[in-house]
Motif scaffolding. Structure first.
Motif, PDB file in Angstrom:
ATOM      1  N   GLN A 137      41.903  62.240  -1.520  1.00  0.00           N
ATOM      2  CA  GLN A 137      44.032  61.845  -1.351  1.00  0.00           C
ATOM      3  C   GLN A 137      44.426  60.908  -1.652  1.00  0.00           C
ATOM      4  OE1 GLN A 137      43.964  64.833  -3.396  1.00  0.00           O
ATOM      5  NE2 GLN A 137      46.058  65.084  -2.809  1.00  0.00           N
ATOM      6  N   VAL A 138      43.609  60.280  -0.070  1.00  0.00           N
ATOM      7  CA  VAL A 138      43.698  58.734   0.464  1.00  0.00           C
ATOM      8  C   VAL A 138      43.351  57.941  -1.231  1.00  0.00           C
ATOM      9  CG1 VAL A 138      43.343  56.887   1.167  1.00  0.00           C
ATOM     10  CG2 VAL A 138      43.631  59.034   2.707  1.00  0.00           C
ATOM     11  N   GLU A 139      41.793  58.311  -1.663  1.00  0.00           N
ATOM     12  CA  GLU A 139      41.289  57.098  -3.005  1.00  0.00           C
ATOM     13  C   GLU A 139      42.684  58.028  -4.309  1.00  0.00           C
ATOM     14  OE1 GLU A 139      38.865  54.782  -2.818  1.00  0.00           O
ATOM     15  OE2 GLU A 139      39.507  55.564  -0.504  1.00  0.00           O
ATOM     16  N   TYR A 140      42.983  59.085  -4.141  1.00  0.00           N
ATOM     17  CA  TYR A 140      44.068  59.273  -5.438  1.00  0.00           C
ATOM     18  C   TYR A 140      45.322  58.213  -5.552  1.00  0.00           C
ATOM     19  CZ  TYR A 140      47.645  61.413  -8.171  1.00  0.00           C
ATOM     20  OH  TYR A 140      48.780  62.160  -8.962  1.00  0.00           O
ATOM     21  N   VAL A 141      45.584  58.571  -3.936  1.00  0.00           N
ATOM     22  CA  VAL A 141      46.709  57.560  -3.497  1.00  0.00           C
ATOM     23  C   VAL A 141      46.674  56.034  -4.193  1.00  0.00           C
ATOM     24  CG1 VAL A 141      49.276  56.732  -1.678  1.00  0.00           C
ATOM     25  CG2 VAL A 141      47.929  59.323  -1.810  1.00  0.00           C
ATOM     26  N   ARG A 142      45.636  55.650  -3.202  1.00  0.00           N
ATOM     27  CA  ARG A 142      45.039  53.962  -4.009  1.00  0.00           C
ATOM     28  C   ARG A 142      45.117  53.786  -4.936  1.00  0.00           C
ATOM     29  NH1 ARG A 142      41.649  54.451  -0.449  1.00  0.00           N
ATOM     30  NH2 ARG A 142      42.987  52.916   1.311  1.00  0.00           N
ATOM     31  N   ALA A 143      44.565  55.326  -6.224  1.00  0.00           N
ATOM     32  CA  ALA A 143      44.935  54.948  -7.504  1.00  0.00           C
ATOM     33  C   ALA A 143      45.585  54.643  -8.186  1.00  0.00           C
ATOM     34  CB  ALA A 143      43.595  55.823  -8.287  1.00  0.00           C
ATOM     35  N   ARG A 144      46.890  55.720  -7.568  1.00  0.00           N
ATOM     36  CA  ARG A 144      48.349  55.250  -8.363  1.00  0.00           C
ATOM     37  C   ARG A 144      48.889  54.369  -7.654  1.00  0.00           C
ATOM     38  NH1 ARG A 144      49.680  60.482 -10.784  1.00  0.00           N
ATOM     39  NH2 ARG A 144      50.780  59.130 -11.285  1.00  0.00           N
ATOM     40  N   ALA A 146      47.262  51.326  -7.488  1.00  0.00           N
ATOM     41  CA  ALA A 146      47.438  50.414  -8.241  1.00  0.00           C
ATOM     42  C   ALA A 146      47.214  50.610  -9.784  1.00  0.00           C
ATOM     43  CB  ALA A 146      45.253  50.747  -8.297  1.00  0.00           C
ATOM     44  N   ALA A 147      48.261  51.860 -10.285  1.00  0.00           N
ATOM     45  CA  ALA A 147      48.134  51.811 -11.515  1.00  0.00           C
ATOM     46  C   ALA A 147      49.900  51.912 -11.270  1.00  0.00           C
ATOM     47  CB  ALA A 147      48.796  53.480 -11.682  1.00  0.00           C
ATOM     48  N   GLY A 148      50.114  50.932 -10.263  1.00  0.00           N
ATOM     49  CA  GLY A 148      52.136  50.635 -10.456  1.00  0.00           C
ATOM     50  C   GLY A 148      53.112  51.590  -9.760  1.00  0.00           C
ATOM     51  N   ASP A 149      52.154  53.453  -9.325  1.00  0.00           N
ATOM     52  CA  ASP A 149      53.413  53.901  -9.358  1.00  0.00           C
ATOM     53  C   ASP A 149      53.670  53.336  -7.371  1.00  0.00           C
ATOM     54  OD1 ASP A 149      53.056  55.798 -11.215  1.00  0.00           O
ATOM     55  OD2 ASP A 149      51.181  55.627 -10.269  1.00  0.00           O
ATOM     56  N   PHE A 150      53.546  52.597  -7.039  1.00  0.00           N
ATOM     57  CA  PHE A 150      54.499  52.383  -5.812  1.00  0.00           C
ATOM     58  C   PHE A 150      53.932  50.752  -5.414  1.00  0.00           C
ATOM     59  CE2 PHE A 150      51.206  54.865  -4.116  1.00  0.00           C
ATOM     60  CZ  PHE A 150      50.602  54.146  -3.254  1.00  0.00           C
ATOM     61  N   PRO A 151      54.744  49.979  -4.754  1.00  0.00           N
ATOM     62  CA  PRO A 151      54.086  48.306  -4.138  1.00  0.00           C
ATOM     63  C   PRO A 151      53.165  48.610  -3.547  1.00  0.00           C
ATOM     64  CG  PRO A 151      56.582  48.543  -3.527  1.00  0.00           C
ATOM     65  CD  PRO A 151      55.704  50.109  -4.129  1.00  0.00           C
ATOM     66  N   ALA A 152      52.516  46.985  -3.709  1.00  0.00           N
ATOM     67  CA  ALA A 152      51.462  46.467  -2.907  1.00  0.00           C
ATOM     68  C   ALA A 152      51.217  46.227  -1.642  1.00  0.00           C
ATOM     69  CB  ALA A 152      50.679  45.325  -3.678  1.00  0.00           C
ATOM     70  N   ASP A 153      52.267  46.274  -0.547  1.00  0.00           N
ATOM     71  CA  ASP A 153      52.307  46.109   0.584  1.00  0.00           C
ATOM     72  C   ASP A 153      52.402  47.307   1.324  1.00  0.00           C
ATOM     73  OD1 ASP A 153      54.614  46.554  -0.174  1.00  0.00           O
ATOM     74  OD2 ASP A 153      55.940  44.873   0.725  1.00  0.00           O
ATOM     75  N   LEU A 154      52.434  48.617   0.614  1.00  0.00           N
ATOM     76  CA  LEU A 154      52.677  49.800   0.999  1.00  0.00           C
ATOM     77  C   LEU A 154      51.004  50.448   1.775  1.00  0.00           C
ATOM     78  CD1 LEU A 154      55.382  51.410  -0.335  1.00  0.00           C
ATOM     79  CD2 LEU A 154      55.337  50.977   1.981  1.00  0.00           C
ATOM     80  N   ASP A 155      50.857  50.687   2.821  1.00  0.00           N
ATOM     81  CA  ASP A 155      49.928  51.657   2.663  1.00  0.00           C
ATOM     82  C   ASP A 155      49.123  52.552   2.584  1.00  0.00           C
ATOM     83  OD1 ASP A 155      47.156  52.977   4.884  1.00  0.00           O
ATOM     84  OD2 ASP A 155      46.721  51.063   5.165  1.00  0.00           O
ATOM     85  N   PRO A 156      48.365  52.964   1.243  1.00  0.00           N
ATOM     86  CA  PRO A 156      48.153  54.278   0.755  1.00  0.00           C
ATOM     87  C   PRO A 156      47.793  55.567   1.873  1.00  0.00           C
ATOM     88  CG  PRO A 156      46.754  52.972  -0.626  1.00  0.00           C
ATOM     89  CD  PRO A 156      47.256  51.359   1.333  1.00  0.00           C
ATOM     90  N   ALA A 157      46.791  54.902   3.053  1.00  0.00           N
ATOM     91  CA  ALA A 157      46.920  56.174   3.849  1.00  0.00           C
ATOM     92  C   ALA A 157      47.708  56.148   4.860  1.00  0.00           C
ATOM     93  CB  ALA A 157      45.386  55.999   4.783  1.00  0.00           C
ATOM     94  N   PHE A 158      48.788  55.523   5.059  1.00  0.00           N
ATOM     95  CA  PHE A 158      49.924  56.247   5.635  1.00  0.00           C
ATOM     96  C   PHE A 158      51.311  56.405   4.553  1.00  0.00           C
ATOM     97  CE2 PHE A 158      48.711  52.192   9.215  1.00  0.00           C
ATOM     98  CZ  PHE A 158      48.729  53.109   9.885  1.00  0.00           C
ATOM     99  N   LEU A 159      51.506  55.913   3.975  1.00  0.00           N
ATOM    100  CA  LEU A 159      52.259  56.371   2.017  1.00  0.00           C
ATOM    101  C   LEU A 159      51.618  58.213   2.322  1.00  0.00           C
ATOM    102  CD1 LEU A 159      54.114  55.912   1.252  1.00  0.00           C
ATOM    103  CD2 LEU A 159      52.837  55.582  -0.910  1.00  0.00           C
ATOM    104  N   LEU A 160      50.194  58.132   2.375  1.00  0.00           N
ATOM    105  CA  LEU A 160      49.837  59.666   2.132  1.00  0.00           C
ATOM    106  C   LEU A 160      50.253  60.319   3.521  1.00  0.00           C
ATOM    107  CD1 LEU A 160      48.253  62.477   0.839  1.00  0.00           C
ATOM    108  CD2 LEU A 160      46.286  61.373   2.206  1.00  0.00           C
ATOM    109  N   ALA A 199      60.860  63.739  -4.891  1.00  0.00           N
ATOM    110  CA  ALA A 199      60.815  62.987  -6.379  1.00  0.00           C
ATOM    111  C   ALA A 199      61.729  61.844  -7.035  1.00  0.00           C
ATOM    112  CB  ALA A 199      60.673  64.145  -7.773  1.00  0.00           C
ATOM    113  N   ARG A 200      62.523  61.571  -6.566  1.00  0.00           N
ATOM    114  CA  ARG A 200      63.442  60.515  -7.389  1.00  0.00           C
ATOM    115  C   ARG A 200      63.547  59.259  -6.305  1.00  0.00           C
ATOM    116  NH1 ARG A 200      69.287  61.913  -9.281  1.00  0.00           N
ATOM    117  NH2 ARG A 200      68.953  64.668  -9.970  1.00  0.00           N
ATOM    118  N   LEU A 201      62.815  59.407  -5.194  1.00  0.00           N
ATOM    119  CA  LEU A 201      62.582  58.511  -3.680  1.00  0.00           C
ATOM    120  C   LEU A 201      60.702  58.011  -4.292  1.00  0.00           C
ATOM    121  CD1 LEU A 201      63.410  56.885  -1.072  1.00  0.00           C
ATOM    122  CD2 LEU A 201      61.216  59.369  -0.187  1.00  0.00           C
ATOM    123  N   VAL A 202      60.488  58.814  -4.958  1.00  0.00           N
ATOM    124  CA  VAL A 202      58.970  58.034  -5.288  1.00  0.00           C
ATOM    125  C   VAL A 202      59.468  56.992  -6.449  1.00  0.00           C
ATOM    126  CG1 VAL A 202      57.306  58.712  -6.381  1.00  0.00           C
ATOM    127  CG2 VAL A 202      57.630  60.070  -4.372  1.00  0.00           C
ATOM    128  N   GLY A 203      59.956  57.604  -7.520  1.00  0.00           N
ATOM    129  CA  GLY A 203      60.212  57.100  -8.368  1.00  0.00           C
ATOM    130  C   GLY A 203      61.461  55.623  -8.501  1.00  0.00           C
TER     131      GLY A 203
END
Length: 211
Positions: A137-144, A146-160, A199-203
């Motif tokens: 799941q961390v790798e999935y969030v990291r891929a998202r 990279a696709a621009g779904d959330f800013p680069a300064d957020l850590d994917p592991a903590f975001l998960l 979903a709105r928050l993530v958007g």
């Protein structure tokens, strides 16, 4: 001195030999309820078998015992969750799905929480399965990311961790949910409204695409 008669192969009780897949499914469904309600340590195979309407010996026959049954159940759960992490689906919709999943299936959601509440206990099970799932799941969030779904300064592991905690809110904080929203945390109405808000928050985190 006469020789001992050779042992015959172990057989399933006669009443269930004709439909093993149905029996396994019944046991897994009953196990989900029992493990979800009590956690692994307090769950009883006799209760699982009684709920499934089968002989408890079938748990050993099909799954090798209590731990094997638990591992089979959690493997199915994690496989379903991984499948839901669709790269073609908007990330906000994936988060919505997970936020609503705890209301759709309380037993699975409680089982997941029990695994974390019993972390470090002598009889804790499912550690490797959960670790493998979370790493995926961390790798999935990291891929998202990279696709621009959330800013680069957020850590994917903590975001998960944040998303998982948010998805567990209705189950972990039902009193808070009732007090602040006036809604029943077990209701479909709450699941829909809460999933929509996440979903709105993530958007709002989405990085605008460069033209």
């Amino acid at each position: 001195m006469s020789e001992a008669a050779p042992r015959s192969p172990r057989r399933a009780p006669v009443e269930r030999q004709r439909d093993p897949e149905r029996t396994k499914a019944q046991l897994l469904e009953a196990a989900k309820v029992e493990f979800g309600a009590k956690g692994y340590a307090a769950a009883r195979v006799s209760e699982i078998a009684a709920r499934a309407g089968v002989n408890k010996q079938l748990i050993s026959y099909y799954f090798g015992g209590k731990e094997g049954l638990y591992n089979a159940l959690t493997t199915t759960m994690y496989d379903d969750y991984v499948a839901a992490s669709d790269h073609d689906m908007p990330f906000a919709e994936v988060v919505r799905y997970f936020a609503q999943s705890g209301v759709r299936d309380h037993d699975l959601a409680k089982l997941f929480i029990w695994e974390n509440l019993t972390d470090g206990a002598p009889d804790a099970v499912g550690v490797e399965g959960q670790r493998g799932f979370l790493q995926q799941q961390v790798e999935y969030v990291r891929a998202r990311q990279a696709a621009g779904d959330f800013p680069a300064d957020l850590d994917p592991a903590f975001l998960l961790v944040i998303f998982m905690a948010a998805s567990s809110a209705a189950l972990a904080l039902p009193r808070v949910v009732r007090a602040v929203s006036g809604q029943d945390p077990d209701s479909a109405e709450f699941a829909e409204a809460y999933g929509d808000q996440l979903a709105r928050l993530v958007g709002h985190l989405s990085v605008p695409r460069k033209r």
